[in-house]
Write a protein that holds these residues in place. Structure first.
Motif, mmCIF file in Angstrom:
data_model
loop_
_atom_site.group_PDB
_atom_site.id
_atom_site.type_symbol
_atom_site.label_atom_id
_atom_site.label_comp_id
_atom_site.label_asym_id
_atom_site.label_seq_id
_atom_site.Cartn_x
_atom_site.Cartn_y
_atom_site.Cartn_z
ATOM 1 N N TRP A 108 0.836 -1.207 0.000
ATOM 2 C CA TRP A 108 0.000 0.000 0.000
ATOM 3 C C TRP A 108 0.869 1.254 0.000
ATOM 4 N N GLY A 109 1.936 1.257 0.792
ATOM 5 C CA GLY A 109 2.834 2.406 0.819
ATOM 6 C C GLY A 109 3.503 2.645 -0.514
ATOM 7 N N TYR A 110 3.774 1.569 -1.244
ATOM 8 C CA TYR A 110 4.438 1.698 -2.546
ATOM 9 C C TYR A 110 3.496 2.243 -3.612
ATOM 10 N N THR A 111 2.212 1.905 -3.504
ATOM 11 C CA THR A 111 1.269 2.253 -4.579
ATOM 12 C C THR A 111 0.376 3.452 -4.265
ATOM 13 N N THR A 112 0.203 3.810 -2.990
ATOM 14 C CA THR A 112 -0.734 4.880 -2.662
ATOM 15 C C THR A 112 -0.259 6.234 -3.174
ATOM 16 N N LYS A 113 -1.213 7.092 -3.524
ATOM 17 C CA LYS A 113 -0.914 8.457 -3.949
ATOM 18 C C LYS A 113 -0.940 9.424 -2.763
ATOM 19 N N THR A 114 -1.400 8.939 -1.604
ATOM 20 C CA THR A 114 -1.454 9.773 -0.411
ATOM 21 C C THR A 114 -0.043 10.048 0.096
ATOM 22 N N ASP A 115 0.241 11.290 0.442
ATOM 23 C CA ASP A 115 1.541 11.656 0.984
ATOM 24 C C ASP A 115 1.605 11.255 2.453
ATOM 25 N N LEU A 116 2.327 10.177 2.738
ATOM 26 C CA LEU A 116 2.387 9.661 4.103
ATOM 27 C C LEU A 116 3.368 10.418 4.996
ATOM 28 N N ALA A 162 4.483 1.373 5.931
ATOM 29 C CA ALA A 162 3.930 2.063 4.759
ATOM 30 C C ALA A 162 4.740 3.316 4.438
ATOM 31 N N TRP A 163 5.043 4.114 5.462
ATOM 32 C CA TRP A 163 5.774 5.370 5.236
ATOM 33 C C TRP A 163 7.188 5.100 4.732
ATOM 34 N N GLN A 166 7.160 4.109 1.039
ATOM 35 C CA GLN A 166 6.940 5.266 0.173
ATOM 36 C C GLN A 166 8.178 6.170 0.143
#
Length: 212
Positions: A108-116, A162-163, A166
């Motif tokens: 999820w961290g690799y694919t999400t567009k949300t800035d973690l 996740a962070w 990313q």
């Protein structure tokens, strides 16, 4: 990223082998866990992480890789005691649960567009709080406090997984093709390795069944 996961997997394998070797050899675990040396075994990985973090810039790539695997071996010695305390089934259950959490959050961290990165300060405060309270509880030995630490720790390390993923992806895109890429892979492997190892140990404290 493949280099990061490959290095991390090799480190985990080395940790597991060393832990099994020590736990299955009375001549090794007796002098370590039956004497004050157990405190050295328990605290050495934390000291190693601080040393590694502050020295990485001065190390060669080969030196950094050697230090990472040396750390993984030291962690194996530290973790050998779980085989003496918990049942094999609960150890396996906790590991697969931690691995599933780790893989899901890392993907999820690799694919999400949300800035973690907006959560980074909160996660780092949570991390240091968990470490500090855990050190205190080594001397207090409160089961209730350990449960609270485990629950809080699982939340913190799932977020960090996740962070970190990313963050490492972004750093790779920024430094790809430079000489720092290999060191970045080793430091990235260390970050993700620590997340998974801590998730495993915290889940084991929550759901692990002790040997009778």
């Amino acid at each position: 990223m493949l280099g990061i996961y490959r290095t991390m997997a090799l480190g985990l394998g080395l940790t597991g082998l060393v832990a099994l070797l020590v736990a299955s050899t009375p001549a090794l675990y007796g002098p370590i866990f039956g004497t004050p040396l157990k405190w050295v075994a328990m605290l050495a990985p934390l000291a190693f992480v601080f040393f590694f973090t502050f020295r990485i810039d001065r190390m060669t790539v080969a030196g950094a890789r050697t230090a990472f695997f040396a750390f993984a071996a030291v962690m194996g010695v530290s973790m050998a005691s779980i085989f003496l305390v918990f049942t094999d089934l609960s150890i396996a259950t906790a590991f697969f649960a931690a691995a599933a959490l780790f893989l899901g959050l890392s993907l999820w961290g690799y694919t999400t567009k949300t800035d973690l990165s907006r959560f980074s300060t909160f996660l780092m405060i949570g991390l240091f709080a968990v470490i500090a309270v855990s050190l205190v509880n080594l001397f207090i030995g409160s089961s209730l406090l350990q449960t609270a630490i485990s629950v809080a720790g699982v939340l913190v390390f799932t977020g960090l997984t996740a962070w970190d993923t990313q963050r490492l992806k972004s750093e790779y895109l920024a430094y790809a093709g430079t000489q720092g890429t290999e060191k970045l892979a080793i430091m990235g492997a260390l970050s993700l390795y620590l997340n998974l190892i801590n998730l495993f140990q915290l889940l084991l404290q929550l759901i692990g069944q002790r040997e009778e």
